[in-house]
Design a protein around this motif. Structure first.
Motif, PDB file in Angstrom:
ATOM      1  N   PRO B  80       0.670  -1.381  -0.116  1.00 48.64           N
ATOM      2  CA  PRO B  80      -0.066  -0.198   0.132  1.00 48.64           C
ATOM      3  C   PRO B  80       0.664   1.326  -0.022  1.00 48.64           C
ATOM      4  N   ARG B  82       2.870   2.014  -2.382  1.00 49.82           N
ATOM      5  CA  ARG B  82       2.704   2.211  -3.897  1.00 49.82           C
ATOM      6  C   ARG B  82       1.691   1.912  -4.377  1.00 49.82           C
ATOM      7  N   GLY B  83       0.767   3.190  -4.456  1.00 49.88           N
ATOM      8  CA  GLY B  83      -0.644   2.738  -5.245  1.00 49.88           C
ATOM      9  C   GLY B  83      -0.412   2.928  -6.547  1.00 49.88           C
ATOM     10  N   MET B  84      -1.443   2.165  -7.134  1.00 48.77           N
ATOM     11  CA  MET B  84      -1.300   1.688  -8.694  1.00 48.77           C
ATOM     12  C   MET B  84      -2.309   2.078  -9.361  1.00 48.77           C
ATOM     13  N   PHE B  86      -4.168   1.640 -13.028  1.00 45.78           N
ATOM     14  CA  PHE B  86      -3.873   0.872 -14.411  1.00 45.78           C
ATOM     15  C   PHE B  86      -4.198   1.510 -15.801  1.00 45.78           C
ATOM     16  N   ARG B 151      -8.794   5.865  -5.621  1.00 41.13           N
ATOM     17  CA  ARG B 151      -8.576   4.321  -4.774  1.00 41.13           C
ATOM     18  C   ARG B 151      -7.294   4.480  -4.559  1.00 41.13           C
ATOM     19  N   ALA B 152      -6.567   4.452  -5.326  1.00 41.05           N
ATOM     20  CA  ALA B 152      -4.974   4.336  -5.167  1.00 41.05           C
ATOM     21  C   ALA B 152      -4.257   5.326  -4.240  1.00 41.05           C
TER      22      ALA B 152
END
Lengths: 279, 255
Positions: B80, B82-84, B86, B151-152
């Motif tokens: 968590p 490092r938020g991703m 896509f 969300r990230a």
């Protein structure tokens, strides 16, 4: 019990022209269905009336209707039609409920753990190909002739389709859904419970529908041994005394209640995963 | 020289994929250190391994060679911190928009009231304050990507990673989201690493620009933008020369 003949209508698109076209065609389909059922009844009545075969082979619709009234009020072999049906439905409910629970758990394990897949995958496929009537004998030897072997039969029959559907769904989970969950700090059990399981819900729900269908067709097999009360037991009993009208009545009751339950499950199927086909 | 204060340090990163006829090199000799609060944009032709680079930082892949440290901690897997985001939003369709944003807080056991509060703030940050109750499949592509960003950001990661986040959007929506990400970056001071093949987008968004060569990806250009953190850097006199330098580096890298 297979899927109903007509495909479930796709969620209606909110475009007006499509609806206008859909209305009459659906009414027409309903009309055709009424016509086919009516025609079949008429044919049955005519053939029985012509006495092509004696009534013990083909009783007229009226005699079956009279039996329906008689068994509903006075009963047959000690139980009313409602009692026979409810007993069978209860067996189906209990059997397919345990089958579904076990199937989902087993499917999750098979889908998530390669070692379990290697060990139990072939076994599930093997059991799935067995006709329930074939292992009924074994279950009777193990559990006697009471309620237990009947429930077990339905559990064993309904578990594999749910397990296979769940396992397939689990393996179809989008890797980036799992990656997203992992980068949001999800531990393995959270990934299984909060991503893999809900992702698989549509397929699981289809698996449940198949499981209940399998349980439904198997209940008659389960009730061939000491099956009264029970709709399968009633048919079996009626066969021994050549009560053909009761046999036919039993078939009609099984068919109609099966259709009803399938409609119910189709509705459930649609409400459990409203996102299906929309992502 | 990399220092321990750096948000992200990549040392001697090389990565190879297993192919049918031996290993396929994707990245080679990547050394990079990123100070906190920078927005690094990695540009490169397709096949330059830029997506691989981001997935290595995210921890979805382990590098064949080298070390990655985020916030001074070696990367061993996804986390968590490092938020991703896509290219495809990968929102969970069985959850409401708000529950999607809350996901990273739920995994950490944050109490419900606090989760709601944070999710509300994050959604407001991406201009979707009123969308919390909606279902993800009711949203447009641009809105979905905003939710994915919210969300990230919800678990407050040290680094936000974005893998061609606007690649699947139409031109107008893309431009709007670029402005929003720039505004978000200015407002929050978040460290961001994003990937694009669009040179204009890179110069608009990045404070630091890196160009990767074609397979195996090597750093062929590493420049600090120098453009002021204005809402729209395209108006700056330095914009066009920087974009041209970047474009010719990408062209040379693809050849």
């Amino acid at each position: 019990m297979s899927a109903p003949a007509e495909a479930p209508p796709a969620p209606a698109a909110p475009t007006a022209p499509r609806r206008r076209r859909e209305g009459p065609s659906r009414r027409r389909a309903l009309g055709l269905r009424v016509l086919s059922v009516g025609g079949l009844l008429l044919l049955w009545w005519a053939v029985a009336r012509a006495q092509v075969w004696p009534p013990v082979v083909l009783p007229p619709p009226g005699a079956v209707w009279a039996q329906a009234v008689a068994t509903s009020t006075e009963g047959y072999s000690g139980h009313t039609l409602g009692e026979h049906l409810l007993t069978s439905l209860r067996r189906i409910l209990v059997g397919s409920a345990w089958g579904t629970l076990g199937g989902v758990l087993l499917g999750l394990l098979i889908g998530l753990v390669p070692a379990v897949r290697a060990m139990l995958g072939p076994l599930v496929t093997f059991v799935r190909t067995l006709p329930p009537l074939a292992y009924l004998s074994l279950l009777v030897i193990w559990f006697g002739i009471g309620e237990e072997p009947k429930i077990w039969l339905l559990v064993v029959a309904s578990l594999p389709p749910v397990a296979v559907a769940t396992a397939d769904a689990v393996r179809g989970v989008d890797p980036d859904h799992l990656n997203a969950a992992r980068s949001l700090g999800a531990r393995p059990w959270q990934q299984a419970l909060w991503v893999v399981l809900p992702h698989s819900l549509p397929e699981i729900s289809t698996g449940v529908r198949i499981a209940v269908g399998v349980a439904y067709t198997s209940v008659v097999a389960a009730e061939t041994v000491n099956g009264v009360p029970g709709i399968g037991g009633m048919i079996r009993e009626a066969q021994r005394f050549n009560h053909t009208d009761v046999v036919i009545l039993g078939l009609i009751v099984i068919g109609l209640s099966g259709l009803l339950i399938d409609r119910l499950l189709v509705t459930l199927d649609r409400t459990v995963a409203p996102w299906r086909g929309r992502t | 020289m990399p220092s321990t204060d750096d948000a992200l340090v990549l040392t001697g990163i090389g990565h190879e994929y297993r192919g049918g006829s031996g290993p396929v090199p994707a990245l080679d000799g990547i050394d990079l250190s990123l100070a906190a609060g920078e927005h690094l944009v990695v540009v490169g032709p397709s096949g330059s391994g830029k997506s691989t680079l981001l997935r290595l930082i995210a921890g979805f892949l382990r590098p064949t060679r080298g070390e990655i440290a985020a916030g001074g901690v070696p990367v061993r897997g996804p986390g968590p911190d490092r938020g991703m985001v896509f290219q495809q939003p990968t929102l969970f369709p069985w959850l409401s928009v708000r529950a999607n944003v809350e996901f990273g807080l739920r995994t950490a056991g944050v109490p419900r009231e606090r989760r709601r509060e944070v999710a509300g703030e994050r959604l407001a940050q991406v201009g979707l304050a009123d969308a919390g109750r909606m279902r993800t499949y009711e949203l447009s592509g641009g809105m979905r990507q905003r939710v994915a960003i919210a969300r990230a950001l919800a678990p407050d990661p040290g680094v936000l990673l974005m893998d061609e986040p606007f690649g699947a959007l139409d031109a107008l929506t893309r431009e709007r989201l670029q402005d929003e990400v720039r505004a978000l970056w200015s407002a929050t001071g978040k460290t961001i690493v994003s990937i694009t093949h669009d040179v204009d987008e890179a110069v608009r968004l990045g404070s630091r620009l890196v160009v990767l060569s074609a397979r195996p990806g090597r750093i062929v250009l590493d420049e600090t933008s120098g453009l002021p953190r204005s809402p729209d850097p395209r108006a700056e006199p330095g914009f066009a020369p920087l974009r041209d330098r970047l474009a010719s580096a990408v062209r040379a890298a693809a050849a």
